[in-house]
Design a protein around this motif. Structure first.
Motif, short mmCIF file in Angstrom:
data_model
loop_
_atom_site.label_atom_id
_atom_site.label_comp_id
_atom_site.label_asym_id
_atom_site.label_seq_id
_atom_site.Cartn_x
_atom_site.Cartn_y
_atom_site.Cartn_z
N THR A 103 34.44 23.49 44.45
CA THR A 103 35.37 22.82 45.35
C THR A 103 34.87 21.42 45.70
O THR A 103 35.58 20.43 45.53
CB THR A 103 35.57 23.67 46.62
OG1 THR A 103 36.16 24.90 46.21
CG2 THR A 103 36.47 22.96 47.62
N GLN A 131 37.56 20.46 54.55
CA GLN A 131 37.93 21.73 53.92
C GLN A 131 36.71 22.67 54.03
O GLN A 131 35.60 22.30 53.65
CB GLN A 131 38.26 21.47 52.45
CG GLN A 131 38.84 22.65 51.72
CD GLN A 131 39.04 22.35 50.23
OE1 GLN A 131 38.51 21.36 49.72
NE2 GLN A 131 39.79 23.19 49.55
N HIS A 133 35.23 25.30 52.70
CA HIS A 133 34.24 25.67 51.69
C HIS A 133 33.75 24.47 50.88
O HIS A 133 33.09 24.64 49.86
CB HIS A 133 34.75 26.81 50.81
CG HIS A 133 36.07 26.54 50.16
ND1 HIS A 133 37.25 26.48 50.86
CD2 HIS A 133 36.39 26.31 48.87
CE1 HIS A 133 38.23 26.23 50.03
NE2 HIS A 133 37.74 26.12 48.82
N VAL A 183 37.94 27.10 57.97
CA VAL A 183 37.86 27.84 56.72
C VAL A 183 38.91 28.93 56.57
O VAL A 183 39.17 29.40 55.48
CB VAL A 183 36.45 28.39 56.47
CG1 VAL A 183 36.19 29.63 57.30
CG2 VAL A 183 36.25 28.68 54.98
N SER A 184 39.53 29.32 57.66
CA SER A 184 40.65 30.23 57.50
C SER A 184 41.84 29.38 57.04
O SER A 184 42.36 28.55 57.79
CB SER A 184 40.95 30.94 58.82
OG SER A 184 42.08 31.75 58.64
N ASP A 222 44.94 22.69 47.29
CA ASP A 222 46.35 22.88 46.90
C ASP A 222 46.75 24.34 47.06
O ASP A 222 47.87 24.66 47.46
CB ASP A 222 46.61 22.39 45.47
CG ASP A 222 45.55 22.80 44.45
OD1 ASP A 222 44.58 23.49 44.82
OD2 ASP A 222 45.69 22.43 43.27
N GLU A 224 45.66 26.29 49.33
CA GLU A 224 45.80 26.48 50.78
C GLU A 224 47.21 26.14 51.26
O GLU A 224 47.67 26.65 52.29
CB GLU A 224 44.77 25.62 51.52
CG GLU A 224 44.79 25.80 53.02
CD GLU A 224 43.60 25.18 53.73
OE1 GLU A 224 42.73 24.59 53.04
OE2 GLU A 224 43.54 25.27 54.96
N GLU A 227 49.81 28.82 52.39
CA GLU A 227 49.85 29.46 53.71
C GLU A 227 51.04 28.91 54.49
O GLU A 227 51.23 27.69 54.55
CB GLU A 227 48.56 29.15 54.50
CG GLU A 227 47.31 29.81 53.97
CD GLU A 227 47.25 31.30 54.28
OE1 GLU A 227 48.19 31.84 54.87
OE2 GLU A 227 46.24 31.92 53.89
N ASN A 250 43.70 18.17 47.95
CA ASN A 250 42.93 18.13 46.72
C ASN A 250 43.62 19.02 45.68
O ASN A 250 43.46 20.24 45.69
CB ASN A 250 41.51 18.61 47.00
CG ASN A 250 40.66 18.63 45.75
OD1 ASN A 250 41.06 18.12 44.71
ND2 ASN A 250 39.49 19.23 45.85
N GLN A 254 43.77 24.70 40.92
CA GLN A 254 43.29 26.08 40.93
C GLN A 254 43.02 26.55 42.35
O GLN A 254 42.66 25.75 43.22
CB GLN A 254 41.99 26.17 40.13
CG GLN A 254 42.19 25.97 38.65
CD GLN A 254 40.86 25.93 37.92
OE1 GLN A 254 40.46 24.89 37.41
NE2 GLN A 254 40.16 27.06 37.86
N ARG A 255 43.17 27.85 42.52
CA ARG A 255 42.72 28.48 43.76
C ARG A 255 41.62 29.46 43.39
O ARG A 255 40.85 29.14 42.49
CB ARG A 255 43.89 29.10 44.51
CG ARG A 255 44.90 29.86 43.65
CD ARG A 255 46.03 30.41 44.50
NE ARG A 255 47.17 30.85 43.71
CZ ARG A 255 47.21 31.95 42.98
NH1 ARG A 255 46.15 32.71 42.90
NH2 ARG A 255 48.29 32.28 42.29
N LEU A 256 41.54 30.62 44.04
CA LEU A 256 40.41 31.49 43.75
C LEU A 256 40.60 32.26 42.44
O LEU A 256 39.73 32.28 41.57
CB LEU A 256 40.20 32.45 44.93
CG LEU A 256 38.90 33.25 44.96
CD1 LEU A 256 38.52 33.57 46.41
CD2 LEU A 256 38.98 34.55 44.19
N VAL A 260 47.20 27.42 40.68
CA VAL A 260 48.07 27.43 41.86
C VAL A 260 49.53 27.52 41.39
O VAL A 260 50.32 28.31 41.90
CB VAL A 260 47.83 26.17 42.71
CG1 VAL A 260 48.80 26.13 43.90
CG2 VAL A 260 46.39 26.16 43.23
N LYS A 384 38.85 21.04 39.10
CA LYS A 384 37.99 21.98 39.83
C LYS A 384 36.72 22.23 39.01
O LYS A 384 36.77 22.40 37.79
CB LYS A 384 38.74 23.29 40.08
CG LYS A 384 38.02 24.20 41.06
CD LYS A 384 38.95 25.01 41.92
CE LYS A 384 38.17 25.93 42.84
NZ LYS A 384 39.00 26.54 43.86
N HIS A 398 35.87 29.02 40.81
CA HIS A 398 35.78 29.02 42.27
C HIS A 398 34.54 29.76 42.76
O HIS A 398 33.93 29.39 43.74
CB HIS A 398 37.04 29.66 42.86
CG HIS A 398 37.07 29.60 44.36
ND1 HIS A 398 37.55 28.50 45.04
CD2 HIS A 398 36.63 30.46 45.31
CE1 HIS A 398 37.43 28.70 46.33
NE2 HIS A 398 36.88 29.88 46.53
#
Ligand SMILES: Cc1ncc(C[n+]2csc(CCOP(=O)(O)OP(=O)(O)O)c2C)c(N)n1
Ligand SMILES: [Mg+2]
Length: 865
Positions: A103, A131, A133, A183-184, A222, A224, A227, A250, A254-256, A260, A384, A398
């Motif tokens: 990240t 951000q 993390h 971080v949430s 991205d 995030e 949510e 950013n 990609q996410r986890l 995305v 990423k 990630h």
């Protein structure tokens, strides 16, 4: 339209007609489309949101030169990248403590341009929501600046023995450093929007100096943005023209788990959404190396390819390299392929994305400062896992926490780092000496901007009320029946007028002011509106008219509990972020409090918020008629899960007054980082005179003996409204010769905490006795009752001597009259008295009681009834 304009328009229409006549419809249509595109690029037309081109918002011809020392910044940036990487690798070498590498590696340039040229430091610094993390990179910068030592980086994620660095931004754990818990996912965006909103509010009320250079930066991923909280308040930001707000998203695609938006483009989607909401959208997609190619793209083939490639493919290009990109990206169109004929595969691989190009990022941020009256979102295209060899842009990047030597070598090569490849195992940090040009530059840039970041600068508050009469009026017997909600409204109205602290008090409501009888505040203090009131309100001729005003005091946030709570957090932490302590009172339907926004409430605890939450129309049986969704029987249980939230369930006016008085003293004079949750009820009754011997400390610790009998047989502990049932029950018990002591329990939660603290101390071989234990050490049958689930009263069982029976309101609520509900949940005076007789072992009397009072015992399973 002027005469001249109208003539000109005729000429243009004539020209268009001729175009259609001589060139044919198809040709004319094509020409007009291109012409409109041109006009749109010039900013002469509103964009067509649904089909935003995948190109930079700022063309290379509009860019300003980079103001910094390019080479020095690059070197600093690369050292920080390395140190961030090493920090995570070390935490995982033996201990497997986690952390994130990919990240920060994608976000590094986005932060560094900010640190070197934009983020303002000092006492009224910019507010940067990092951000969560990406924390290793932020620590790594502070390390080069000299704040942290090597052993602290070594202690990343090892906090127990002291001198550690928290995994993510947690003001609770690092109170002089982190400002905002982020971080949430999703909380950063909504909290940042309301922070900006509150900043304008404070400025318009002249409590904060108007400063159009002070910005709120919100950095997030991205992924995030999926949510609901991330996008949920963006229209407010545009409507209120929050030009103090900059979102930097950013977009590393990609996410986890994976992409995305594999099948489309996240930048296009977000661009459309933010544009439609009215934001200044700055696409920062292509780096400078692409500019040369785009300049040569006379056929438009390259642009066509860019617009016809989806994120899943873009990710592949960065994972699979130059040859693959030539074939699968440029190869989509022969003209595009021709453009890169002369380039090697390596050169193609190194075509940089906008988010990794300091010049592009600089110009994007600059445009946020130039855009007035709108919030700005920078959509930065990045990679990423940027630079970590085979792990770059792979689907698992990630969670990379360990790297192969090969990966490290690639990283070292990519960023030109002075690391001997034979010493890779040592995992050594890179540093600049104090005399080096790099160090001096790094420090100097921050000095020019006012100081280092992140820093949390707390000022000591001293908000003492100018007179105690606000509270004292509730010490005498009330002349008329009142609910505690009414008492609260009287109290806050009085506090708002306090000469010393009045201007610090902020009532916040989510479209419920009338429900709570607070509409009187509309006219007296005004409802904050960024633009004042441009219309005459319908009720202008009424006493309590709906008065909106630029310097209104009340925050009416609409039906938006998450937003109202975020505004409350911004005010509740203003002592640390604006050097201005504020006392926010957020009043809401208690059912729509913690259970709706608990994650924000948790973040408020972490952020060391100070303020009051008022859960109104509370109680599972006091809110009659409303039914299952509205009757709260558990908000106190939820409140108890937040370590620094102190929660109270008062019954009488003098109790409520004492809690607020002592709460203000605790938070704003003693400067303790607590916040207060108080339930308010809407049932009217008379409030007795405050007992003479009663001490505030008893109310605050959670209990006092409200009625004492000589030689009592039983004691009844009751909180909130149930105290009145207990009083009634004691009278009925006397008919059966049983004397009951009555305890008003202002807080089962505080009693339990006192017990836990003393237990903890006793484990350390101190001889502590808790307040709860000393209250209830006489062996005696005890009945506890509240309008909350039995668990609420259960929590103090350990410190009660003798038989202990808890009554409470387990199961779903339903609509009916108060009397029926209290009978149904078995917490009314009859059930209290009946259980008291049983607890005393008076089974025969209990039977007689049951007959006399026609007691219906509800034997149904509470969880399925
Ligand atoms: C509410 C919440 N859900 C899940 C997570 C776990 N989580 C941490 S990072 C992450 C992926 C983030 O992806 P993105 O926002 O794109 O950020 P990137 O790392 O790609 O910059 C997830 C799911 C979290 N921190 N918060
Ligand atoms: Mg991402």
């Amino acid at each position: 339209m002027t005469q001249k304009h109208s003539e000109e328009l005729h000429d243009w229409i004539d020209a268009l007609e001729n175009l259609v006549l001589f060139n044919g419809r198809e040709n004319a249509s094509e020409l007009i489309k291109n012409f409109l595109k041109y006009a749109e690029n010039k900013g002469l037309l509103e964009s067509n949101f649904a089909d935003l081109p995948f190109q930079n918002s700022i063309s290379q011809y509009e860019e300003s030169d980079y103001p910094g020392d390019w080479d020095l910044e690059e070197k600093i940036r690369h050292y920080i990248r390395w140190n961030a990487l090493i920090t995570v690798l070390k935490a995982n070498k033996e201990l497997d403590l986690g952390g994130h590498i990919s990240t920060y590696s994608s976000a590094s340039t986005l932060y560094e341009v900010g640190f070197n040229h934009f983020f303002r430091g000092g006492s009224l610094s910019d507010m940067v929501y990092f951000q969560g993390h990406s924390s290793p990179g932020i620590y790594a910068r502070s390390f080069l600046e000299g704040l942290f030592k090597e052993h602290q980086l070594d202690n990343f994620r090892q906090e127990i023995d002291g001198n550690g660095l928290s995994s993510y931004p947690h003001p609770w754990l690092m109170p002089k450093y982190w400002q905002f818990p982020t971080v949430s996912m999703g909380l950063g965006p909504i909290m940042a929007i309301y922070q900006a909103h509150v900043m304008k509010y404070l400025e318009q009320r002249d409590l904060l100096k108007n400063d159009n250079k002070r910005k709120i930066w919100m950095f997030c991923g991205d992924g995030e943005m999926d949510e609901p909280e991330s996008l949920g308040a963006i229209s407010l930001a545009a409507r209120e023209k929050l030009d103090n707000l900059i979102f930097v998203i950013n977009c590393n695609l990609q996410r986890l788990d994976g992409p995305v938006r594999g099948n489309s483009r996240i930048i296009t989607e977000l661009g459309a959404i933010f544009s439609a909401a009215g934001w200044n959208v700055v696409n920062t997609i292509w780096g400078r190396k692409w500019d040369e190619l785009l300049a040569k793209d006379s056929t438009g083939a390259l642009k066509w390819v860019m617009n016809n490639t989806v994120d899943g493919e873009y990710q592949n290009f960065k994972a699979k390299g130059g040859a693959y990109t030539r074939k699968h990206f440029f190869g989509k169109h022969p003209e595009a392929l021709k453009l890169v004929e002369y380039m090697s595969d390596d050169e193609i691989e190194n075509l940089n994305r906008g988010g990794h190009d300091p010049l592009k990022v600089f110009n994007a941020y600059k445009s946020a400062y130039e855009c007035t009256d709108k919030p700005t979102v920078v959509l930065a295209f990045t990679v990423k896992g940027y630079g970590i060899g085979s792990r770059q842009a792979d689907n698992t990047t990630h969670q990379v926490k360990k790297l192969t030597d090969e990966n490290l070598k690639d990283f070292i090569k990519k960023f030109n780092l002075p690391i001997d490849s034979k010493k890779l195992k040592d995992l050594e940090y890179l540093k600049f000496s104090k005399n080096s040009r790099e160090y001096k530059y790094l420090v100097n840039q921050r000095e020019k901007l006012g100081g280092f970041l992140p820093r949390r600068n707390v000022i000591k508050a001293n908000l003492k009320v100018s007179e105690n009469s606000h509270f004292d009026e509730f010490k005498i017997e009330s002349k008329r029946e009142m609910s505690t909600t009414m008492v609260f409204v009287r109290l806050i109205t009085s506090l708002l007028r306090d000469k010393k602290i009045g201007k610090h008090i902020v009532p916040i409501v989510p479209d419920e002011a009338r429900t709570f009888g607070m509409d009187g505040l509309f006219r007296q203090f005004g409802i904050y509106s960024r633009e004042g009131q441009k219309y005459q309100p319908e009720d202008a001729d009424k006493v309590m008219w709906y008065r909106e005003s630029e310097d209104g005091v009340m925050l009416e946030e609409g039906i938006n509990e998450a937003g109202a709570f975020s505004a409350w957090i911004a005010l509740a932490t203003s002592y640390a972020n604006n050097a201005l302590p504020m006392i926010p009172f957020y009043i809401y339907y208690s059912m729509f409090g913690f259970q709706r926004v608990h994650d924000l409430a948790w973040a408020a605890g972490d952020a060391r918020a100070r303020g009051f939450l008022l859960g109104a129309t509370s109680g599972r049986t006091t809110l009659n008629g409303e039914g299952l969704q509205h009757q709260d029987g558990h908000s106190h249980i939820l409140a108890q899960t937040i370590p620094n939230c102190r929660s109270y369930d008062p019954c009488f006016d003098y109790e409520l007054a004492a809690i607020i008085k002592n709460g203000i003293d605790d938070m704003y004079v003693k400067n303790n980082d607590n916040y207060y949750y108080i339930t308010l009820m809407n049932e009217n009754y008379l409030h007795p005179t405050r007992p003479k011997k009663l001490k505030d400390s008893e109310i605050m610790q959670g209990a006092y003996l409200f009625k004492q009998e000589k030689k009592a047989d039983v004691r009844i502990l009751a909180s909130g409204l149930t105290l009145r049932f207990a009083i009634e029950a004691s009278k009925k018990l006397l008919e059966f010769g049983v004397k009951a002591n009555i305890w008003s329990i202002t807080s089962f939660n505080e009693l339990a905490r006192g017990g836990i603290i003393a237990d903890q101390e006793n484990m350390n071989e101190q001889n502590s006795k808790s307040f709860v234990e000393s209250c209830f050490e006489d062996v005696m049958p005890t009945i506890a009752v509240s309008e909350y689930q039995k668990l609420h009263a259960e929590q103090i069982r350990k410190w009660i001597s003798g038989n202990y029976i808890c009554l409470g309101t387990d199961g779903f609520g339903r609509s009916d009259t108060r009397e029926k509900l209290r009978e149904f949940f078995e917490i009314d005076s009859n059930h209290i008295a009946y259980n008291a007789l049983l607890a005393c072992g008076l089974n025969n009397e209990a039977k007689k009681f049951k007959t006399k009072y026609k007691l219906k015992l509800n034997k149904k399973n509470p969880y399925i009834r």
